[in-house]
Scaffold this motif. Structure first.
Motif, PDB file in Angstrom:
ATOM      1  N   GLN A 184       0.831  -1.208   0.000  1.00 54.22           N
ATOM      2  CA  GLN A 184       0.000   0.000   0.000  1.00 54.22           C
ATOM      3  C   GLN A 184       0.868   1.262   0.000  1.00 54.22           C
ATOM      4  N   GLY A 185       1.924   1.267   0.800  1.00 55.57           N
ATOM      5  CA  GLY A 185       2.831   2.414   0.819  1.00 55.57           C
ATOM      6  C   GLY A 185       3.508   2.639  -0.518  1.00 55.57           C
ATOM      7  N   LEU A 186       3.952   1.549  -1.155  1.00 55.01           N
ATOM      8  CA  LEU A 186       4.590   1.651  -2.457  1.00 55.01           C
ATOM      9  C   LEU A 186       3.599   2.156  -3.498  1.00 55.01           C
ATOM     10  N   SER A 187       2.354   1.681  -3.424  1.00 57.15           N
ATOM     11  CA  SER A 187       1.326   2.136  -4.358  1.00 57.15           C
ATOM     12  C   SER A 187       1.089   3.641  -4.215  1.00 57.15           C
ATOM     13  N   GLU A 188       0.980   4.100  -2.987  1.00 53.45           N
ATOM     14  CA  GLU A 188       0.740   5.528  -2.765  1.00 53.45           C
ATOM     15  C   GLU A 188       1.935   6.360  -3.215  1.00 53.45           C
TER      16      GLU A 188
END
Length: 288
Positions: A184-188
């Motif tokens: 999720q962090g990488l996506s954001e």
């Protein structure tokens, strides 16, 4: 060399069993779709059994890698389950990502037959299975683990006993919690970088060398930027794993707000038709 059986020839089990055969172990395979077991034998030698019970007969170690708790109980304790042919001194090693409760139940059931059980979920995905470099986290008795470990290393680069029965599954839950937050962090981060007009490949190249670097960034960052998700570890399977995690958290009182939120994000991806997309498809819901 050991005489072994392998139950479940999915994207993980098929190459794992192949590595066992390549290392010289005598391998009997079982798959719910018999044609797949026959295909495996045509490529790797060994024998195909028509039931888990038949596959387990006379084996020193029986391995399994199936879908979920229900599948696992069926191939072990069902009418044609492998446990009916476990003998004193034999060993069952389960590589399914399942619940700790199932692992403890099967450990107890094996012990009643004078056999042993090790829960041994894996991390590394399909590529790790294909290349024989999985990480295996185990729960069970030390003597059983000592028997299992050298054979497991046929398809692993790391294997460790984490504690008593169920500890392997609990460790895999920690693994999935960490992955959910990381993806999720990488996506954001990628989404933000695109909105800011940055060259994402350049961004990922430089920050991967620093504190933000991770396996997910190295192995999924480029394909995420390209919008490619039709491979890898499916969203459906991740949601199954996170359901197990959140169920265990309700029992032990752990607070997992980010994990619960990301689970719902994956539900959105499913509603977008991404059931079989890789877990890195969390980016797709930000860009829809």
């Amino acid at each position: 060399m050991a005489k072994v059986a392998f139950l479940g020839l999915g994207v993980m089990g098929y190459p794992m069993a192949r590595h066992l055969a390549a290392k010289g172990h005598e391998v009997t395979v079982y798959n719910r779709t018999a044609e797949k077991a026959d295909k495996w034998v045509s490529e790797n030698g060994g024998w195909a059994a028509r039931t888990p019970r038949e596959a387990a007969e006379g084996q020193e170690i029986v391995f399994a890698c199936v879908g979920n708790d229900d599948d696992l109980r069926q191939v072990t304790l069902g009418p044609d389950g492998a446990f009916h042919n476990l003998t004193a001194g034999s060993l069952f090693v389960d590589h399914t990502t399942a619940s700790a409760e199932a692992a403890r139940d099967l450990h107890a059931a094996a012990k009643q037959k004078g056999a042993a059980f090790v829960d041994a979920p894996v991390s590394g995905g399909q590529a790790g299975a294909e290349n024989g470099v999985l990480t295996v986290m185990c729960g069970g008795d030390e003597e059983a683990y000592a028997k299992a470990e050298p054979v497991i290393m046929s398809f692993a680069r790391a294997c460790r006993l984490m504690g008593p029965a169920g500890a392997g599954q609990l460790t895999k839950m920690v693994n999935q919690i960490c992955i959910a937050g990381l993806v999720q962090g990488l996506s954001e981060g990628i989404h933000f970088g695109k909105k800011a007009g940055l060259d994402i490949e350049a961004v990922l190249d430089v920050i991967s060398k620093g504190a933000a670097g991770s396996w997910q960034m190295e192995n999924r960052g480029k394909t995420m930027n390209q919008g490619k998700f039709d491979f890898g570890f499916a969203v459906d399977w991740m949601r199954k794993d996170l359901s197990i995690v959140l169920g265990e958290a309700r029992k032990n009182g752990a607070s997992l707000p980010i994990t619960a939120l990301v689970d719902q994000f994956y539900a959105e991806v499913q509603r977008m038709g991404g059931n079989r997309w890789d877990t890195s498809s969390l980016l797709a819901r930000l860009e829809k």
